[in-house]
Scaffold this motif. Structure first.
Motif, PDB file in Angstrom:
ATOM      1  N   MET A   1       2.757 -43.526   3.492  1.00 34.11           N
ATOM      2  CA  MET A   1       2.460 -42.509   2.493  1.00 34.11           C
ATOM      3  C   MET A   1       1.108 -41.874   2.755  1.00 34.11           C
ATOM      4  SD  MET A   1       1.917 -45.387  -0.294  1.00 34.11           S
ATOM      5  CE  MET A   1       0.960 -46.780   0.203  1.00 34.11           C
ATOM      6  N   PHE A   2       0.998 -40.644   2.314  1.00 34.85           N
ATOM      7  CA  PHE A   2      -0.305 -40.027   2.159  1.00 34.85           C
ATOM      8  C   PHE A   2      -0.732 -40.401   0.752  1.00 34.85           C
ATOM      9  CE2 PHE A   2       1.071 -37.064   5.568  1.00 34.85           C
ATOM     10  CZ  PHE A   2       0.003 -37.255   6.425  1.00 34.85           C
ATOM     11  N   VAL A   3      -1.594 -41.386   0.638  1.00 36.30           N
ATOM     12  CA  VAL A   3      -2.109 -41.815  -0.658  1.00 36.30           C
ATOM     13  C   VAL A   3      -2.834 -40.647  -1.312  1.00 36.30           C
ATOM     14  CG1 VAL A   3      -3.654 -43.448  -1.813  1.00 36.30           C
ATOM     15  CG2 VAL A   3      -2.326 -44.173   0.186  1.00 36.30           C
ATOM     16  N   SER A   4      -3.563 -39.902  -0.486  1.00 38.52           N
ATOM     17  CA  SER A   4      -4.210 -38.671  -0.932  1.00 38.52           C
ATOM     18  C   SER A   4      -4.089 -37.659   0.192  1.00 38.52           C
ATOM     19  CB  SER A   4      -5.683 -38.911  -1.284  1.00 38.52           C
ATOM     20  OG  SER A   4      -6.391 -39.332  -0.134  1.00 38.52           O
ATOM     21  N   PHE A   5      -4.115 -36.385  -0.180  1.00 37.78           N
ATOM     22  CA  PHE A   5      -3.944 -35.304   0.795  1.00 37.78           C
ATOM     23  C   PHE A   5      -4.649 -34.088   0.224  1.00 37.78           C
ATOM     24  CE2 PHE A   5      -1.644 -32.070   3.168  1.00 37.78           C
ATOM     25  CZ  PHE A   5      -1.474 -32.676   4.408  1.00 37.78           C
ATOM     26  N   ASP A   6      -5.727 -33.655   0.864  1.00 39.71           N
ATOM     27  CA  ASP A   6      -6.551 -32.564   0.332  1.00 39.71           C
ATOM     28  C   ASP A   6      -6.836 -31.563   1.442  1.00 39.71           C
ATOM     29  OD1 ASP A   6      -8.575 -30.905  -0.676  1.00 39.71           O
ATOM     30  OD2 ASP A   6      -9.587 -32.545  -1.710  1.00 39.71           O
ATOM     31  N   THR A   7      -6.062 -30.486   1.484  1.00 37.61           N
ATOM     32  CA  THR A   7      -6.245 -29.500   2.552  1.00 37.61           C
ATOM     33  C   THR A   7      -7.556 -28.730   2.399  1.00 37.61           C
ATOM     34  OG1 THR A   7      -4.915 -27.866   1.354  1.00 37.61           O
ATOM     35  CG2 THR A   7      -3.780 -29.216   3.013  1.00 37.61           C
ATOM     36  N   ALA A   8      -8.024 -28.533   1.175  1.00 32.79           N
ATOM     37  CA  ALA A   8      -9.294 -27.816   0.976  1.00 32.79           C
ATOM     38  C   ALA A   8     -10.448 -28.605   1.592  1.00 32.79           C
ATOM     39  CB  ALA A   8      -9.547 -27.572  -0.508  1.00 32.79           C
ATOM     40  N   ALA A   9     -10.450 -29.911   1.405  1.00 36.43           N
ATOM     41  CA  ALA A   9     -11.500 -30.759   1.979  1.00 36.43           C
ATOM     42  C   ALA A   9     -11.178 -31.170   3.416  1.00 36.43           C
ATOM     43  CB  ALA A   9     -11.693 -32.004   1.116  1.00 36.43           C
ATOM     44  N   GLY A  10      -9.905 -31.024   3.813  1.00 35.88           N
ATOM     45  CA  GLY A  10      -9.501 -31.422   5.156  1.00 35.88           C
ATOM     46  C   GLY A  10      -9.405 -32.923   5.335  1.00 35.88           C
ATOM     47  N   THR A  11      -9.084 -33.637   4.252  1.00 33.31           N
ATOM     48  CA  THR A  11      -9.016 -35.100   4.314  1.00 33.31           C
ATOM     49  C   THR A  11      -7.684 -35.615   3.792  1.00 33.31           C
ATOM     50  OG1 THR A  11     -10.004 -35.340   2.121  1.00 33.31           O
ATOM     51  CG2 THR A  11     -11.518 -35.344   4.006  1.00 33.31           C
ATOM     52  N   ALA A  12      -7.289 -36.771   4.313  1.00 34.23           N
ATOM     53  CA  ALA A  12      -6.081 -37.451   3.846  1.00 34.23           C
ATOM     54  C   ALA A  12      -6.253 -38.941   4.086  1.00 34.23           C
ATOM     55  CB  ALA A  12      -4.854 -36.942   4.603  1.00 34.23           C
ATOM     56  N   GLU A  13      -5.586 -39.723   3.248  1.00 38.83           N
ATOM     57  CA  GLU A  13      -5.569 -41.171   3.438  1.00 38.83           C
ATOM     58  C   GLU A  13      -4.134 -41.609   3.648  1.00 38.83           C
ATOM     59  OE1 GLU A  13      -5.910 -45.336   0.999  1.00 38.83           O
ATOM     60  OE2 GLU A  13      -7.046 -43.630   0.203  1.00 38.83           O
ATOM     61  N   LEU A  14      -3.897 -42.370   4.698  1.00 41.41           N
ATOM     62  CA  LEU A  14      -2.589 -42.949   4.979  1.00 41.41           C
ATOM     63  C   LEU A  14      -2.547 -44.390   4.500  1.00 41.41           C
ATOM     64  CD1 LEU A  14      -1.519 -41.955   8.618  1.00 41.41           C
ATOM     65  CD2 LEU A  14      -0.324 -41.444   6.502  1.00 41.41           C
ATOM     66  N   GLY A  15      -1.385 -44.814   4.043  1.00 38.86           N
ATOM     67  CA  GLY A  15      -1.143 -46.204   3.688  1.00 38.86           C
ATOM     68  C   GLY A  15       0.275 -46.567   4.087  1.00 38.86           C
ATOM     69  N   CYS A  16       0.579 -47.853   4.145  1.00 34.25           N
ATOM     70  CA  CYS A  16       1.918 -48.272   4.579  1.00 34.25           C
ATOM     71  C   CYS A  16       2.271 -49.627   4.010  1.00 34.25           C
ATOM     72  CB  CYS A  16       1.975 -48.321   6.104  1.00 34.25           C
ATOM     73  SG  CYS A  16       0.981 -49.653   6.803  1.00 34.25           S
ATOM     74  N   TRP A  17       3.522 -49.982   4.158  1.00 37.03           N
ATOM     75  CA  TRP A  17       4.007 -51.324   3.837  1.00 37.03           C
ATOM     76  C   TRP A  17       5.281 -51.563   4.630  1.00 37.03           C
ATOM     77  CZ3 TRP A  17       5.312 -47.119   1.068  1.00 37.03           C
ATOM     78  CH2 TRP A  17       6.638 -46.974   0.690  1.00 37.03           C
ATOM     79  N   LEU A  18       5.606 -52.828   4.848  1.00 39.22           N
ATOM     80  CA  LEU A  18       6.788 -53.166   5.638  1.00 39.22           C
ATOM     81  C   LEU A  18       7.261 -54.560   5.246  1.00 39.22           C
ATOM     82  CD1 LEU A  18       8.338 -51.733   7.964  1.00 39.22           C
ATOM     83  CD2 LEU A  18       6.939 -53.043   9.555  1.00 39.22           C
ATOM     84  N   GLU A  19       8.551 -54.687   5.009  1.00 39.86           N
ATOM     85  CA  GLU A  19       9.083 -56.016   4.722  1.00 39.86           C
ATOM     86  C   GLU A  19       9.275 -56.764   6.043  1.00 39.86           C
ATOM     87  OE1 GLU A  19      13.723 -56.176   4.076  1.00 39.86           O
ATOM     88  OE2 GLU A  19      12.907 -54.560   2.832  1.00 39.86           O
ATOM     89  N   PRO A  20       9.381 -58.094   5.996  1.00 39.92           N
ATOM     90  CA  PRO A  20       9.473 -58.872   7.233  1.00 39.92           C
ATOM     91  C   PRO A  20      10.573 -58.416   8.196  1.00 39.92           C
ATOM     92  CG  PRO A  20       9.026 -60.334   5.395  1.00 39.92           C
ATOM     93  CD  PRO A  20       9.266 -58.954   4.808  1.00 39.92           C
TER      94      PRO A  20
END
Length: 186
Positions: free
Chosen positions: A82-101
């Motif tokens: 996921m993009f936890v946050s996505f800000d095109t004006a600031a040019g920043t984004a945070e990625l996160g993830c999860w996965l089952e076994p």
């Protein structure tokens, strides 16, 4: 809906509120291993709360402020990114993830993250991608390294989980460092 082939029978697709039942079944299988890293896993415990989690990301996507994608392996939802946050004006984004076994050890998250980073940098003009994880979540830190991210530092006791404070590593990648960027070596 679009599908991105991740190879070896895996696909990346949007994960939306209408898929709440499938999402809940996945979270129920993954809860024990996902909950310590993804705060909303412990809050997605029934169909209504699972739908609310997915709706939150649908609302973020509608505002161009975040996005949620599932990773399916042989037709079964096994994780997501996921993009936890996505800000095109600031040019920043945070990625996160999860996965089952069932999805681990196959490079699924790395390949999915590469697709999302490439889109964010090339198409949306994002300059800085951030990845946060706890230091003891070595699998997550390994993904950040494989993506070419640098460890910026550690936020001491920043993450509160079940009454205990944990450190958070901050990893980042700048657009000029992304190998898929035009003019950069592939």
């Amino acid at each position: 809906m679009f599908t991105i082939d991740l190879g070896a029978g895996a696909e990346l697709r949007p994960l939306e509120p209408w898929q709440a039942e499938e999402f809940l079944a996945h979270i129920d299988r993954a809860r024990e291993t996902v909950d310590p890293w993804i705060p909303w896993a412990s809050r997605s415990t029934d169909l209504a709360s699972a739908r609310a989690t997915l709706q939150r990301y649908a609302d973020l996507a509608a505002r161009d402020a975040g996005r949620l994608y599932g990773v399916w392996l042989a037709g079964t939802l096994v994780g997501g990114i996921m993009f936890v946050s996505f800000d095109t004006a600031a040019g920043t984004a945070e990625l996160g993830c999860w996965l089952e076994p069932a999805g681990r050890g196959r490079g699924l998250i790395t390949r999915a993250a590469e697709r999302l980073i490439d889109w964010a940098v090339r198409v949306r003009g994002i300059h800085r991608i951030t990845w946060l994880c706890r230091p003891e979540n070595t699998a997550s830190g390994d993904v950040a390294r494989r993506l070419g991210m640098r460890l910026d530092g550690v936020l001491r006791e920043e993450f509160l989980y079940q009454g205990v404070r944990y450190d958070t590593q901050v990893w980042s990648l700048l657009a000029p460092e992304w190998p898929g960027r035009p003019g950069q070596p592939a």
